[in-house]
Design a protein around this motif. Structure first.
Motif, mmCIF file in Angstrom:
data_model
loop_
_atom_site.group_PDB
_atom_site.id
_atom_site.type_symbol
_atom_site.label_atom_id
_atom_site.label_comp_id
_atom_site.label_asym_id
_atom_site.label_seq_id
_atom_site.Cartn_x
_atom_site.Cartn_y
_atom_site.Cartn_z
ATOM 1 N N UNK A 126 3.194 12.390 2.510
ATOM 2 C CA UNK A 126 2.707 11.336 3.402
ATOM 3 C C UNK A 126 3.576 10.101 3.187
ATOM 4 N N UNK A 127 3.982 9.493 4.306
ATOM 5 C CA UNK A 127 4.803 8.288 4.237
ATOM 6 C C UNK A 127 4.161 7.199 5.094
ATOM 7 N N UNK A 128 3.919 6.061 4.484
ATOM 8 C CA UNK A 128 3.526 4.861 5.215
ATOM 9 C C UNK A 128 4.809 4.064 5.397
ATOM 10 N N UNK A 129 5.169 3.789 6.651
ATOM 11 C CA UNK A 129 6.473 3.212 6.917
ATOM 12 C C UNK A 129 6.411 2.228 8.077
ATOM 13 N N UNK A 152 -2.914 -0.349 2.544
ATOM 14 C CA UNK A 152 -2.165 0.625 1.748
ATOM 15 C C UNK A 152 -1.523 -0.052 0.535
ATOM 16 N N UNK A 153 -1.166 -1.315 0.679
ATOM 17 C CA UNK A 153 -0.607 -2.057 -0.469
ATOM 18 C C UNK A 153 -1.659 -2.234 -1.550
ATOM 19 N N UNK A 154 -2.887 -2.494 -1.138
ATOM 20 C CA UNK A 154 -3.998 -2.624 -2.088
ATOM 21 C C UNK A 154 -4.317 -1.271 -2.703
ATOM 22 N N UNK A 155 -4.365 -0.252 -1.865
ATOM 23 C CA UNK A 155 -4.703 1.102 -2.309
ATOM 24 C C UNK A 155 -3.769 1.574 -3.418
ATOM 25 N N UNK A 156 -2.466 1.358 -3.229
ATOM 26 C CA UNK A 156 -1.466 1.846 -4.190
ATOM 27 C C UNK A 156 -1.145 0.842 -5.288
ATOM 28 N N UNK A 188 6.505 -1.745 1.592
ATOM 29 C CA UNK A 188 6.516 -0.588 2.492
ATOM 30 C C UNK A 188 7.984 -0.211 2.636
ATOM 31 N N UNK A 189 8.345 1.036 2.645
ATOM 32 C CA UNK A 189 7.542 2.247 2.765
ATOM 33 C C UNK A 189 6.897 2.667 1.444
ATOM 34 N N UNK A 224 8.231 3.714 -3.579
ATOM 35 C CA UNK A 224 8.868 3.282 -2.351
ATOM 36 C C UNK A 224 10.263 3.852 -2.233
ATOM 37 N N UNK A 225 11.058 3.205 -1.415
ATOM 38 C CA UNK A 225 12.420 3.655 -1.146
ATOM 39 C C UNK A 225 13.253 3.745 -2.419
#
Length: 156
Positions: free
Chosen positions: A56-59, A101-105, A110-111, A122-123
């Motif tokens: 899974x990628x959040x981007x 997603x920033x809070x979650x991880x 991002x990504x 991340x990258x």
């Protein structure tokens, strides 16, 4: 009114309530139950989203049209390894998702890449894993054979 009370109670049971301590200047921070509930629901949803697919990628943007260089680099690295079947979420379409997603991880940028529900990084982390060979091994754990490994075998 009863539905509001029920939904607020549900959110409180799910852990949406947060302790908001009194600030040094005497002010008390507050947040609406609706905001807290949305936040708790988003964190729950994110937990499900990252487990739904092996990768899974959040981007920023989409794999077909990345909207930043770092997101593009992640897409290119995955493509080099032959990883085309993954879930991607465009955080530019949803500011709540982007911040959530920033809070979650607990990762500020991002990504963000997840393997089987686990945050990878991340990258920069994915690039490092690609360069030192760890990415091939991690993909193998997911049951994904890296295209780079296959190409290396064919050249011998």
């Amino acid at each position: 009114m009863n539905s509001l009370i029920r939904s607020t109670a549900r959110c409180l049971r799910q852990g949406a309530a947060v302790y908001l301590p009194r600030q040094a200047d005497g002010r008390v921070w507050s947040a609406s139950a609706r905001f807290l509930c949305a936040s708790a629901d988003l964190q729950k949803d994110l937990g499900e989203m990252v487990k739904k697919d092996k990768v899974v990628v959040f981007m920023k943007g989409t794999p077909a049209q990345p909207m930043c260089g770092f997101s593009n680099a992640v897409v290119q690295i995955l493509r080099m390894h032959g990883v085309d079947d993954y879930a991607s979420y465009n955080v530019l379409e949803d500011s709540e998702l982007r911040e959530g997603v920033k809070t979650f991880s607990n990762w500020p940028t991002i990504p963000q890449v997840y393997f089987s529900g686990e945050f990878v990084g991340g990258c920069d982390i994915l690039l490092q894993m690609h360069q030192n060979g760890d990415l091939v091994e991690e993909l193998k754990k997911l049951g994904i054979s890296s295209a780079l490994l296959e190409a290396e075998k064919e050249s011998k």
